[in-house]
Design an enzyme around this catalytic site. Structure first.
Site, mmCIF file in Angstrom:
data_model
loop_
_atom_site.group_PDB
_atom_site.id
_atom_site.type_symbol
_atom_site.label_atom_id
_atom_site.label_comp_id
_atom_site.label_asym_id
_atom_site.label_seq_id
_atom_site.Cartn_x
_atom_site.Cartn_y
_atom_site.Cartn_z
ATOM 1 N N GLU B 50 2.692 3.033 -16.040
ATOM 2 C CA GLU B 50 3.015 2.269 -14.827
ATOM 3 C C GLU B 50 3.528 0.919 -15.284
ATOM 4 O O GLU B 50 2.863 0.214 -16.051
ATOM 5 C CB GLU B 50 1.772 2.057 -13.968
ATOM 6 N N ASP B 61 -3.954 -7.598 -6.118
ATOM 7 C CA ASP B 61 -4.313 -7.701 -7.524
ATOM 8 C C ASP B 61 -5.311 -8.808 -7.811
ATOM 9 O O ASP B 61 -5.305 -9.860 -7.172
ATOM 10 C CB ASP B 61 -3.050 -7.916 -8.370
ATOM 11 N N TYR B 176 -2.973 8.550 -6.521
ATOM 12 C CA TYR B 176 -3.694 7.477 -7.202
ATOM 13 C C TYR B 176 -4.894 7.135 -6.332
ATOM 14 O O TYR B 176 -4.740 6.583 -5.246
ATOM 15 C CB TYR B 176 -2.750 6.276 -7.338
#
Lengths: 412, 279
Positions: B50, B61, B176
């Site tokens: 990735e 994040d 994911y």
């Protein structure tokens, strides 16, 4: 081509007030651009808000709080000396600065805290720039005994110390945000990070008409009390609707609150004033519509300040409350369809208007609405005396006294 | 149509091995170092890469990846450079899948058709775009699938059974699973909860399920990999890159081999896990 689609989408109901659609869109703007973790939460919020909206008890409780806690209705005041001074249009101030906590922010906070309680949420988070929304959020949390965490850029914590202390007095925890550039957009990122981590018990109380659906519509609805009252008061005082409305725009919640009830009144010209900073041409401003382009940030598509690679730029304004690189999506749509005219006022012009209003009206406005007044000083002299204009005086200027002194070279 | 991702996961399944998925941010701390790490990842045991597209406002994040994005932008990262990295990698490796991961605005700003064409041309295999839930599928997901790219969706602990089919509907390549409610590199996931969640997702899809967020050590990687079809590690690798930078932000001599040694340790952890029973 997109513009034409937008117009036809809205004219289905033959109204500028029917948005957003079921996807939370105003034309191409708005939407739900959030991480999957948050998606179920905003769907829950949308459902809870729809239920509350249709519950007379919810409205009754909110009306009670607005009257007895916030001090509504706020006056619609004929600014006689400013009118004389400018020698043209008849100017009225919608006195939102007289609300409890000193700005329009309380209108939205009272609405959302009621919703959070209905949803059984036990912890409130918020972002703040200048601190006005943080103070209003801390206030309603104190009133209802809920713990409150306010995210504030470290740069803003430093330059807005009185509001930081105010929030702490009200029992809130203020978290300085050092990531990114340490301003409002970073505070919003950090609030979203908190929310994604504390999904069970936490309610995110967004302070403006931005963010993912349903926030832009919900905050607009809670702020529409400004325009609804103005309409009623104007009919009582003048027996007719105003000819024009003027309000400042950062995220755009006071403006949307004043504008929305008038959108379908063809004869009413509507003007939003963005923060021109050092001038749009210098690149140092917070005018998302006049100096930006459409993009996606903080859950919605709207006009943004960004570079050629889609990276978000820092806004600049003398007013920390307008210092945000985006704008509510409904404003973006109203701009593109041409219903609202967006203009700008520079730091310098706002500073001059701040002083003028203080001297001729005995009202110290916040630097944010000083931008709206600055535009009024440009256009009012050119208009006939029977032209009635309403300016949203969204907040009081006590918080700005120190920074204005510094700008004027005065040591306190 | 069989993509590099499909082929890679089929091959791993044949070998009864879980996939080790690695994340780095493009152009962190500069183009050349980023390319050196990228080229070294397959040799260090990475099965799928990735590559983070730097963004000023990475809302999902944690501190490690936020900082990497800022380093990359400071060094002049652009979408063009990110794609140049992929192209340079592809010149020497035609098998390891590369998935671009990031946020929608830089893609939207470039223009979706232009971006898809450029990404495909550079050798990108799939996309993970954090702020595009299924409700916004017509923005990028549908055009990407038409262009022959995989669109990998995140499923999370808040994605319930009612919502899961919508999340999986246009997902391809792999799923994911975000192991925690939170941001990247924060809390450590509980293996038993992850295993149950993977089972739940598996009831709705035949796609491989890789698990990420919060995996920091080879032991954690092994535990998670044994409960899924793959484990994703990002913050730990990006953090190792940060640790190798000197005061001026430049990588110290021998930095890349040391970062890749950490990657190898993590890979060994993943690959020592028994693959899930094939269904």
């Amino acid at each position: 081509m997109k513009k034409e689609e937008d117009v036809s989408a809205s004219s289905k109901a033959n109204s500028f007030r029917s948005g957003p659609d079921e996807r939370g869109r105003f034309g191409i703007f708005g939407g739900r651009f959030v991480a999957e973790t948050l998606m179920p939460l905003i769907l829950d919020l949308e459902k809870a808000y729809d239920e509350a909206k249709n519950d007379p008890d919810f409205h009754a409780e909110l009306a009670h709080l607005n009257t007895h806690y916030a001090g509504r209705p706020s006056p619609l005041y004929f600014a006689e000396r400013l009118t004389e001074h400018l020698g043209g249009a008849k100017i009225y101030f919608k006195r939102e600065e007289l609300n409890h906590t000193g700005s329009h922010k309380i209108n939205n906070c009272l609405g959302q805290i009621q919703l959070a309680r209905r949803m059984g949420k036990t912890r409130i988070i918020a972002e703040t720039g200048a601190g006005q929304h943080g103070v209003a959020t801390a206030t309603v949390c104190a009133r209802f005994g809920l713990p409150c965490v306010v995210y504030m850029g470290a740069t803003d914590v430093e330059r807005q110390k009185p509001n930081v202390f105010r929030m702490k007095l009200l029992g809130a925890e203020v978290v300085p945000v050092t990531s990114g550039s340490g301003t409002l957009k970073d505070a919003m990122n950090e609030a979203l990070r908190d929310w994604v981590t504390n999904v069970e018990d936490t309610y995110y109380l967004i302070g403006t008409v931005a963010g993912p659906h349903p926030y832009p519509a919900m905050v607009r609805d809670f702020q529409s009390v400004i325009g609804d009252e103005t309409k009623k008061q104007m009919l009582e005082i003048e027996g007719r609707l105003p000819d024009s409305l003027v309000a400042c725009i950062g995220g755009g919640s006071n403006a949307m609150g004043l504008f929305h009830p008038f959108l379908d009144d063809d004869g009413v010209e509507i003007i939003g004033v963005e923060a021109g900073g050092h001038g749009i041409e210098t690149g140092e401003h917070s005018a998302s519509i006049l100096g930006g382009s459409p993009g996606v940030l903080h859950g919605n598509r709207t006009y943004l300040l960004q570079d050629g690679d889609g990276q978000i730029l820092e806004g600049h304004s003398i007013s920390a409350g307008l210092d945000y690189p985006g704008i509510g999506p409904e404003h973006s749509w109203l701009n593109d369809i041409g219903r609202v005219k967006y203009v700008s006022a520079t730091d310098k012009e706002a500073l001059a208007a701040f002083q003028l209003c203080s001297k001729v009206e005995g009202i110290i406005p916040a630097l944010e609405p000083a931008h709206a007044i600055a535009h009024v000083t440009k256009i009012a002299p050119t208009l006939p005396k029977d032209h009635i204009m309403v300016v949203c005086l969204s907040g009081r200027g006590d918080k700005d006294v120190f920074s204005v002194a510094a700008h004027l070279g005065v040591t306190l | 149509m069989s993509t590099r991702l499909d082929k890679r996961f089929a091959k791993l399944k044949g070998e009864s091995r879980p996939a080790f998925v690695t994340f780095i941010t493009a152009n962190d701390p500069d183009f050349d170092f980023s390319l050196e790490i990228l080229k070294g990842l397959p040799g260090a045991g990475s099965d799928v890469i990735e590559l983070g597209m730097p963004f000023t406002d990475p809302m999902a994040d944690g501190p490690a990846i936020q900082a990497s994005s800022q380093r990359a932008l400071k060094a002049g990262a652009t979408m063009k450079k990110t794609l140049d990295l992929v192209r340079a990698f592809r010149a020497g490796d035609n098998d390891t899948p590369i998935v671009l991961m990031g946020y929608y605005n830089p893609i939207y700003h470039m223009g979706v058709p232009h971006f898809l064409e450029a990404a495909k041309d550079a050798g990108v295999d799939g996309l993970i775009v954090v702020d595009l839930p299924p409700e916004e599928d017509d923005e990028l997901c549908e055009p990407a699938l038409k262009a022959g790219l995989n669109f990998i969706r995140l499923a999370t602990p808040t994605t319930d059974d009612k919502r899961l089919p919508a999340v999986l509907a246009n997902t391809s390549g792999f799923v994911y699973y975000v192991s925690i409610t939170g941001i990247t590199g924060s809390a450590t996931p509980e293996t038993s909860k992850v295993a149950a969640a993977v089972e739940r997702i598996k009831r709705h899809t035949s796609l491989p399920v890789a698990v990420g967020f919060g995996i920091k050590t080879p032991e954690q990687a092994k535990a998670i990999a044994s409960a899924a079809d793959g484990a994703v590690v990002g913050s730990a690798i990006v953090g190792a890159i940060a640790d190798e930078l000197d005061a001026s932000g430049k990588p110290r001599a021998g930095a890349a081999p040391r970062v890749l040694a950490l990657v190898r340790d993590l890979a060994n952890g993943v690959h020592s896990a028994h693959a899930r029973a094939a269904e």
